[in-house]
Design a protein around this motif. Sequence first.
Motif, mmCIF file in Angstrom:
data_model
loop_
_atom_site.group_PDB
_atom_site.id
_atom_site.type_symbol
_atom_site.label_atom_id
_atom_site.label_comp_id
_atom_site.label_asym_id
_atom_site.label_seq_id
_atom_site.Cartn_x
_atom_site.Cartn_y
_atom_site.Cartn_z
ATOM 1 N N ASP A 59 0.855 -1.180 0.000
ATOM 2 C CA ASP A 59 0.000 0.000 0.000
ATOM 3 C C ASP A 59 0.896 1.235 0.000
ATOM 4 O O ASP A 59 2.028 1.192 0.471
ATOM 5 N N VAL A 60 0.382 2.314 -0.536
ATOM 6 C CA VAL A 60 1.110 3.579 -0.611
ATOM 7 C C VAL A 60 0.312 4.623 0.151
ATOM 8 O O VAL A 60 -0.883 4.794 -0.085
ATOM 9 N N GLU A 61 0.976 5.289 1.090
ATOM 10 C CA GLU A 61 0.339 6.342 1.879
ATOM 11 C C GLU A 61 1.127 7.633 1.724
ATOM 12 O O GLU A 61 2.360 7.608 1.795
ATOM 13 N N PRO A 62 0.453 8.763 1.546
ATOM 14 C CA PRO A 62 1.182 10.040 1.497
ATOM 15 C C PRO A 62 1.709 10.382 2.881
ATOM 16 O O PRO A 62 1.131 9.990 3.896
ATOM 17 N N GLY A 63 2.811 11.096 2.930
ATOM 18 C CA GLY A 63 3.375 11.541 4.195
ATOM 19 C C GLY A 63 4.237 10.485 4.856
ATOM 20 O O GLY A 63 4.557 9.457 4.271
ATOM 21 N N ARG A 97 11.085 -11.955 -6.380
ATOM 22 C CA ARG A 97 10.241 -11.253 -7.341
ATOM 23 C C ARG A 97 10.329 -9.758 -7.058
ATOM 24 O O ARG A 97 10.174 -9.330 -5.916
ATOM 25 N N THR A 98 10.587 -8.992 -8.103
ATOM 26 C CA THR A 98 10.661 -7.539 -7.979
ATOM 27 C C THR A 98 9.471 -6.924 -8.699
ATOM 28 O O THR A 98 9.188 -7.282 -9.849
ATOM 29 N N VAL A 99 8.785 -6.034 -8.019
ATOM 30 C CA VAL A 99 7.644 -5.342 -8.620
ATOM 31 C C VAL A 99 7.944 -3.844 -8.657
ATOM 32 O O VAL A 99 8.460 -3.284 -7.697
ATOM 33 N N PRO A 100 7.629 -3.213 -9.783
ATOM 34 C CA PRO A 100 7.844 -1.765 -9.900
ATOM 35 C C PRO A 100 6.626 -1.000 -9.394
ATOM 36 O O PRO A 100 5.492 -1.301 -9.745
ATOM 37 N N VAL A 101 6.872 -0.008 -8.560
ATOM 38 C CA VAL A 101 5.813 0.866 -8.058
ATOM 39 C C VAL A 101 5.991 2.215 -8.747
ATOM 40 O O VAL A 101 7.082 2.772 -8.755
ATOM 41 N N LEU A 102 4.920 2.707 -9.346
ATOM 42 C CA LEU A 102 4.979 3.971 -10.071
ATOM 43 C C LEU A 102 4.120 5.004 -9.341
ATOM 44 O O LEU A 102 2.926 4.795 -9.127
ATOM 45 N N LEU A 103 4.756 6.116 -8.947
ATOM 46 C CA LEU A 103 4.107 7.142 -8.132
ATOM 47 C C LEU A 103 4.214 8.510 -8.782
ATOM 48 O O LEU A 103 5.189 8.797 -9.472
ATOM 49 N N LYS A 104 3.213 9.351 -8.532
ATOM 50 C CA LYS A 104 3.264 10.737 -8.996
ATOM 51 C C LYS A 104 2.826 11.630 -7.842
ATOM 52 O O LYS A 104 1.653 11.683 -7.490
ATOM 53 N N PRO A 105 3.785 12.358 -7.246
ATOM 54 C CA PRO A 105 3.433 13.250 -6.135
ATOM 55 C C PRO A 105 2.863 14.564 -6.644
ATOM 56 O O PRO A 105 3.114 14.973 -7.775
ATOM 57 N N ASP A 106 2.084 15.246 -5.781
ATOM 58 C CA ASP A 106 1.576 16.580 -6.115
ATOM 59 C C ASP A 106 2.710 17.585 -6.221
ATOM 60 O O ASP A 106 2.612 18.561 -6.937
ATOM 61 N N ARG A 107 3.772 17.345 -5.463
ATOM 62 C CA ARG A 107 4.917 18.255 -5.503
ATOM 63 C C ARG A 107 6.194 17.463 -5.280
ATOM 64 O O ARG A 107 6.190 16.425 -4.617
ATOM 65 N N LYS A 108 7.285 17.980 -5.826
ATOM 66 C CA LYS A 108 8.595 17.361 -5.645
ATOM 67 C C LYS A 108 8.966 17.422 -4.165
ATOM 68 O O LYS A 108 8.709 18.419 -3.496
ATOM 69 N N GLY A 109 9.545 16.352 -3.667
ATOM 70 C CA GLY A 109 9.962 16.299 -2.279
ATOM 71 C C GLY A 109 8.906 15.778 -1.325
ATOM 72 O O GLY A 109 9.146 15.663 -0.128
ATOM 73 N N ALA A 110 7.724 15.460 -1.843
ATOM 74 C CA ALA A 110 6.661 14.947 -0.982
ATOM 75 C C ALA A 110 7.078 13.596 -0.409
ATOM 76 O O ALA A 110 7.524 12.719 -1.142
ATOM 77 N N PRO A 111 6.937 13.415 0.902
ATOM 78 C CA PRO A 111 7.265 12.117 1.477
ATOM 79 C C PRO A 111 6.160 11.108 1.202
ATOM 80 O O PRO A 111 4.987 11.464 1.056
ATOM 81 N N VAL A 112 6.535 9.859 1.112
ATOM 82 C CA VAL A 112 5.580 8.778 0.902
ATOM 83 C C VAL A 112 6.008 7.601 1.769
ATOM 84 O O VAL A 112 7.200 7.419 2.036
ATOM 85 N N LEU A 114 5.675 3.478 1.916
ATOM 86 C CA LEU A 114 5.252 2.199 1.341
ATOM 87 C C LEU A 114 5.021 1.258 2.518
ATOM 88 O O LEU A 114 5.913 1.056 3.344
ATOM 89 N N GLU A 115 3.825 0.707 2.590
ATOM 90 C CA GLU A 115 3.490 -0.245 3.642
ATOM 91 C C GLU A 115 3.424 -1.628 3.018
ATOM 92 O O GLU A 115 2.669 -1.852 2.081
ATOM 93 N N VAL A 116 4.234 -2.542 3.537
ATOM 94 C CA VAL A 116 4.289 -3.900 3.007
ATOM 95 C C VAL A 116 3.822 -4.858 4.095
ATOM 96 O O VAL A 116 4.407 -4.915 5.172
ATOM 97 N N ALA A 127 5.674 -3.714 7.441
ATOM 98 C CA ALA A 127 6.922 -2.942 7.356
ATOM 99 C C ALA A 127 6.599 -1.603 6.710
ATOM 100 O O ALA A 127 5.883 -1.537 5.713
ATOM 101 N N HIS A 128 7.109 -0.529 7.285
ATOM 102 C CA HIS A 128 6.876 0.823 6.794
ATOM 103 C C HIS A 128 8.184 1.363 6.230
ATOM 104 O O HIS A 128 9.171 1.477 6.965
ATOM 105 N N PHE A 129 8.183 1.690 4.936
ATOM 106 C CA PHE A 129 9.354 2.240 4.276
ATOM 107 C C PHE A 129 9.053 3.684 3.905
ATOM 108 O O PHE A 129 8.193 3.941 3.066
#
Length: 134
Positions: A59-63, A97-112, A114-116, A127-129
């Motif tokens: 899962d992907v969470e902003p911040g 297995r490697t999976v690509p995650v593709l993200l587009k932030p509202d602004r450069k430098g936005a933290p994200v 990744l919850e696995v 795990a929170h990355f």
Amino acid sequence: MSTSTHDRAPVARYEDGLWVTVGRPERHDDGTYGVTVTFKNGTDGELRLGEEAFADTLDVEPGESGRDYAPGQDVNWLNPDEIASALAPLLPEGDERTVPVLLKPDRKGAPVTLEVTPPHPGYRETAHFQLPLG
């Protein structure tokens, strides 16, 4: 589960032998960012990483994890269906297995974050990355 930095990449290691590694975000010319998540099966059997109908493994969470959401930190996850399909087949013992995650932030430098949360018949901790995009 333990987390550490292995060869500068964030790693989560589960007691049963599953390793999860997250690569560094790479910026693309169109303003999107690519991040890879690699699952390495060091257990003594096949692993089910996910099912297409039940894709809560990643899962992907902003911040930042554990912080309140702040305006301007929105991140669009562009390929969740592709990831769900990639995680659906069983992962054989000793394989990765490697999976690509593709993200587009509202602004450069936005933290994200990744919850696995790899599925397990008992329980596996999430795990929170935390990654800055930019």
